[in-house]
Enzyme design. Structure first.
Site, PDB file in Angstrom:
ATOM      1  N   SER A 262       2.957  12.095  -5.474  1.00  0.00           N
ATOM      2  CA  SER A 262       1.694  12.545  -4.748  1.00  0.00           C
ATOM      3  C   SER A 262       1.619  13.996  -4.755  1.00  0.00           C
ATOM      4  O   SER A 262       2.697  14.770  -4.763  1.00  0.00           O
ATOM      5  CB  SER A 262       1.335  11.744  -3.558  1.00  0.00           C
ATOM      6  OG  SER A 262       2.786  11.602  -2.829  1.00  0.00           O
ATOM      7  N   ASN A 263       0.292  14.648  -4.395  1.00  0.00           N
ATOM      8  CA  ASN A 263       0.189  16.028  -4.090  1.00  0.00           C
ATOM      9  C   ASN A 263      -0.674  16.087  -2.939  1.00  0.00           C
ATOM     10  O   ASN A 263      -1.453  15.352  -2.782  1.00  0.00           O
ATOM     11  CB  ASN A 263      -0.534  16.565  -5.321  1.00  0.00           C
ATOM     12  CG  ASN A 263       0.333  16.692  -6.662  1.00  0.00           C
ATOM     13  OD1 ASN A 263       1.486  16.642  -6.974  1.00  0.00           O
ATOM     14  ND2 ASN A 263      -0.454  16.040  -7.593  1.00  0.00           N
TER      15      ASN A 263
END
Length: 816
Positions: A262-263
């Site tokens: 994820s970011n």
């Protein structure tokens, strides 16, 4: 968020496909698939409501719940979640309980044994017990809403669930705590890595394990971790390792919650074009229908929030409440350790060694109800460290090593309350206060208000007396035991940094020598590096943030070129290429020339991107296949799985490790070195491209190798294939199994952006669709906007509701 394990949607085990289910559900010709869709307009009486609740939906099927009390809103949320995702909710609950075989048969029995040993039920009980009466009441009301759906639609369940023959049980408040614990369990990548390391130890010697389990590009190899296993014969001494590895693979294929990759980032006012903050979030998972995430908006007196939820959990886990935005990624913290336990049978009892003495294991009995078979009753054995993941086989053999799993306790943990408080925070200071109380899940939480940004690492991380927990530890010595947990005040955090932005991409977030053990299983650094490049350049608005979320440039290509040109590599590599047979020599020279000209942009139409990725794939085979192969071997599969979980030995070897024993090809009498293997890999990349893409190398396209293809819970394709760009190192992630094939295994499953400079700050997109029911118009309607970079606004101001949600509504009324 990022990937474990068991990172990240839903089961591709044997629930029948929805279409087949529709045809075979009851054998009744009059059964209508549309009957499984609850109405989205009109009036629906439901027992348990105090007052009317309005549910409107936008063009993507995302609901707006409006009520006169928060309790009624939670009741409606339970009903809406079940209406949209009941199959997902039921399957997640069975997964967490270790009961998948009840729905899917004996093929899931090893996975069930694994999860029963993990015993999330105990963790959920501790977590729920520690929660406030207020929070328990919230979960109770939500459960009533779920059960209102189950009561009304017991005979009209979606086709895939109905055709399985499984009859869902009513939802309990504790089930929501169980889903939260499952989400937490999925956040550590190191447990499956430790299992994989034991599989690798059946093929390579212990001293080589360190070369296959690097922590980060600038970290020394974990030689001390490997040293603790010296003198311990692992090959053939772990009963049930095959079954345990298979279970770990199954859980990885199910991807649990798909949130290990994820970011997220926040842009401070000084870097914003509007002078107000921005926040962005995207979480990655398999291209599955449905995705993990479900968008929802709630408006009630004293509470409003919009954002992403997980069906089964009555919380907005990431989103916006009108004042504060918050988002989460996996920190990939290592708070799960495997301990090797010496076991032996003494009479009818199983014992294990502790500091030279033998003591009995604790026993709990578990009953497995298997679809189409008689129930199976088995014991789970526990040591002082935790349950044996290989209890059944260890007891049967009575010798060798048991594998005990230790995880943190949730006694007196207020994380559920803290998450709710986070969703109500009215400024960054309050948000920061709430995040510091979250212990039961290891996350990077990034948050913002219009004027400030912040970041906090949450979780509970053990203090190890010795060792790093990267590889399994000898459990018969006290040297490697846990000694309490790190002081939460040591958890990394930041607020309003001078650089004007904060961001995480599952990369290492602490410097060398930091005062606590957080992890040694970070993701590769390239997404974080690209995030820093873009966030630190110029001024930002929602358009530039969207461009960041869709960015397909890798920083790894520049590192690869730097390695090729390094003083100790450039000339030896040229000589190694010159030494190849003529046909291979010309291919290697072409690949080298094209790679040196490659700009790192992994566009689906790029020919050089295709050569670059073919080189990465072929180099892995050239470096490791001689010792870890063949490609269907347990060791090779374990190695590939590890490369998908955290920083990979493949990348580590390409950028360095010239003294690694794996550069020598064990299949030849001479001793090869790195330049020789790289030269072979360059030639092999062109040969593979010729085979897969044809002889016109200028016409090659990365997207002809690399595709998006969405699949349902039964593994059947529902959309695609469509050309894909990017890879696991790009912000717009499109990961594949490095060393296997180019099929996309992980991509963004949701995105949202909060731009405080806009009158309506929140916009979002779901990766597939809001509904998990294949007959719903909202089952796959998120894919086209996802492909085109289109977001839908979620307004917080009531005067804008009609514009987005329309005037058609379902009114839920108190029933009798």
């Amino acid at each position: 968020m990022a990937s474990p394990a068991l990172s990240h949607f839903l089961p591709r085990f044997g629930v029948a496909a929805a279409v087949a289910g529709v045809l075979s559900l009851t054998g009744c010709q009059t059964w209508n698939a549309q009957d499984t869709l609850p109405p989205t307009s009109g009036v629906q009486p439901l027992k348990g409501l105090a007052q009317n609740v309005s549910v409107r939906r936008n063009a993507m099927g995302m609901p707006l719940i409006e009520s006169n009390s928060f309790h009624d809103a939670l009741f409606a949320l339970g009903y809406v979640h079940a209406s949209d995702r009941i199959n997902q909710m039921v399957t997640l609950r069975l997964l967490a309980q270790g009961r998948l075989a009840e729905m899917s048969g004996s093929s899931m029995l090893d996975a069930d044994r694994y999860m029963r040993a993990v015993n999330l039920k105990k963790s959920a009980g501790e977590l729920y017990k520690a929660s406030s009466p207020r929070l328990k009441r919230f979960f109770e009301v939500y459960a009533r809403g779920v059960n209102a759906y189950l009561f009304r639609y017991a005979d009209k369940l979606p086709g895939d669930l109905a055709s399985s023959g499984y009859k869902p049980e009513y939802w309990k408040p504790e089930d929501s705590a169980l889903i939260f614990c499952l989400l937490n369990f999925s956040q550590s990548a190191n447990l499956p890595e430790e299992i994989a390391s034991l599989v690798l130890a059946q093929t390579v010697t212990n001293d080589k394990l360190a070369w296959l389990t690097p922590s980060a590009p600038d970290e020394n190899l974990p030689l001390a971790e490997a040293d603790k296993l010296q003198g311990i014969k692992l090959n053939g001494q772990i009963p049930g390792l095959t079954e345990l590895s298979n279970a770990s693979e199954q859980l990885a294929a199910l991807n649990l919650l798909g949130t290990q990759s994820s970011n997220n980032w926040a842009i401070a006012p000084q870097r914003s074009r509007s002078g107000k903050s921005l926040l962005a979030s995207d979480s990655h998972g398999p291209l599955a229908a449905p995705s993990l995430w479900s968008f929802v908006q709630i408006r009630a007196p004293k509470y409003q929030a919009a954002g992403v939820t997980v069906a089964g959990l009555p919380m907005v886990l990431g989103g916006f409440n009108g004042k504060v935005a918050w988002s989460l990624t996996s920190v990939l913290g290592d708070n799960q350790d495997l301990f090797l336990e010496k076991i032996r049978r003494q009479g009818s009892s199983l014992t294990y060694e502790v500091n030279g003495k033998w003591q009995p294991v604790a026993v709990r009995n578990e009953t497995y109800f298997v679809k189409g078979q008689r129930p199976i009753r088995e014991a789970v054995y526990e040591t002082r460290h935790g349950a044996l993941l290989n209890s059944t086989q260890a007891a049967a053999q009575g010798t060798g090593f048991g594998l005990a799993l230790q995880t943190p306790s949730f006694t007196d943990d207020k994380s559920l309350d803290a998450f709710f408080d986070l969703s109500r925070a009215q400024n960054v200071e309050r948000a920061s206060d709430a995040t510091r109380e979250i212990r039961a899940i290891a996350l990077n939480l990034v948050f913002a208000d219009a004027s400030n940004i912040g970041w906090q690492v949450t979780g509970r991380f053990p203090n190890r007396r010795e060792g790093e927990g990267l590889l399994p530890s000898p459990g018969w010595e006290g040297r490697y035991d846990w000694d309490g947990y790190a002081d939460p005040m040591l958890h990394p955090y930041d607020q309003d940094p001078a650089q004007g932005w904060l961001g995480t991409a599952n990369q290492r977030v602490i410097p060398h020598g930091y005062g606590m053990q957080l992890s040694n299983s970070w993701a590769a650094p390239e997404r974080g590096e690209r995030l820093a490049e873009l966030a630190g350049s110029g001024k930002h608005d929602s358009r530039s943030v969207i461009a960041m979320q869709y960015d397909q440039t890798t920083t790894f290509a520049a590192k690869l070129k730097k390695m090729f040109e390094a003083p100790g590599m450039a000339q030896p590599l040229k000589q190694a290429i010159d030494a190849l047979p003529e046909a291979e020599r010309s291919k290697a020279r072409e690949a080298y020339t094209r790679l040196m000209a490659f700009d790192g942009k992994l566009s689906p139409t790029s020919a050089d991107a295709a050569i670059y990725e073919l080189f990465l794939q072929e180099s892995m085979k050239q470096i490791f296949l001689d010792e870890l192969g063949p490609q269907n071997s347990p060791a090779w599969k374990a190695f590939i799985a590890n490369g998908d979980l955290s920083y990979a030995a493949q990348a580590d070897h390409l950028l360095g490790r010239e003294d690694s024993p794996f550069w020598d090809d064990a299949r030849t009498p001479q001793k090869e070195d790195k330049p020789a293997i790289l030269a072979r890999s360059l030639a092999a990349a062109i040969s593979a491209g010729d085979s897969q893409l044809g002889g016109d190398r200028r016409a090659w396209q990365w997207g002809k190798l690399h595709r998006y293809e969405w699949k349902n819970a039964n593994g059947q394709s529902v959309r695609g294939p469509i050309a894909a760009g990017g890879d696991h190192t790009t912000l717009n992630t499109a990961a594949f199994a490095w060393g296997q094939d180019f099929n996309t295994t992980r991509a963004p499953s949701m995105r949202f952006i909060v731009d405080f400079g806009q009158s309506e700050p929140l916009m979002g997109q779901n990766g597939t669709g809001q509904s998990g029911n294949p007959v719903s118009p909202n089952y796959l309607n998120g894919i086209d906007p996802w492909l085109k970079g289109q977001y839908i606004g979620l307004p917080m101001q009531p005067q804008n509701f009609d514009r987005v949600y329309g005037k058609t509504r379902l009114t839920l009324t108190p029933g009798k």
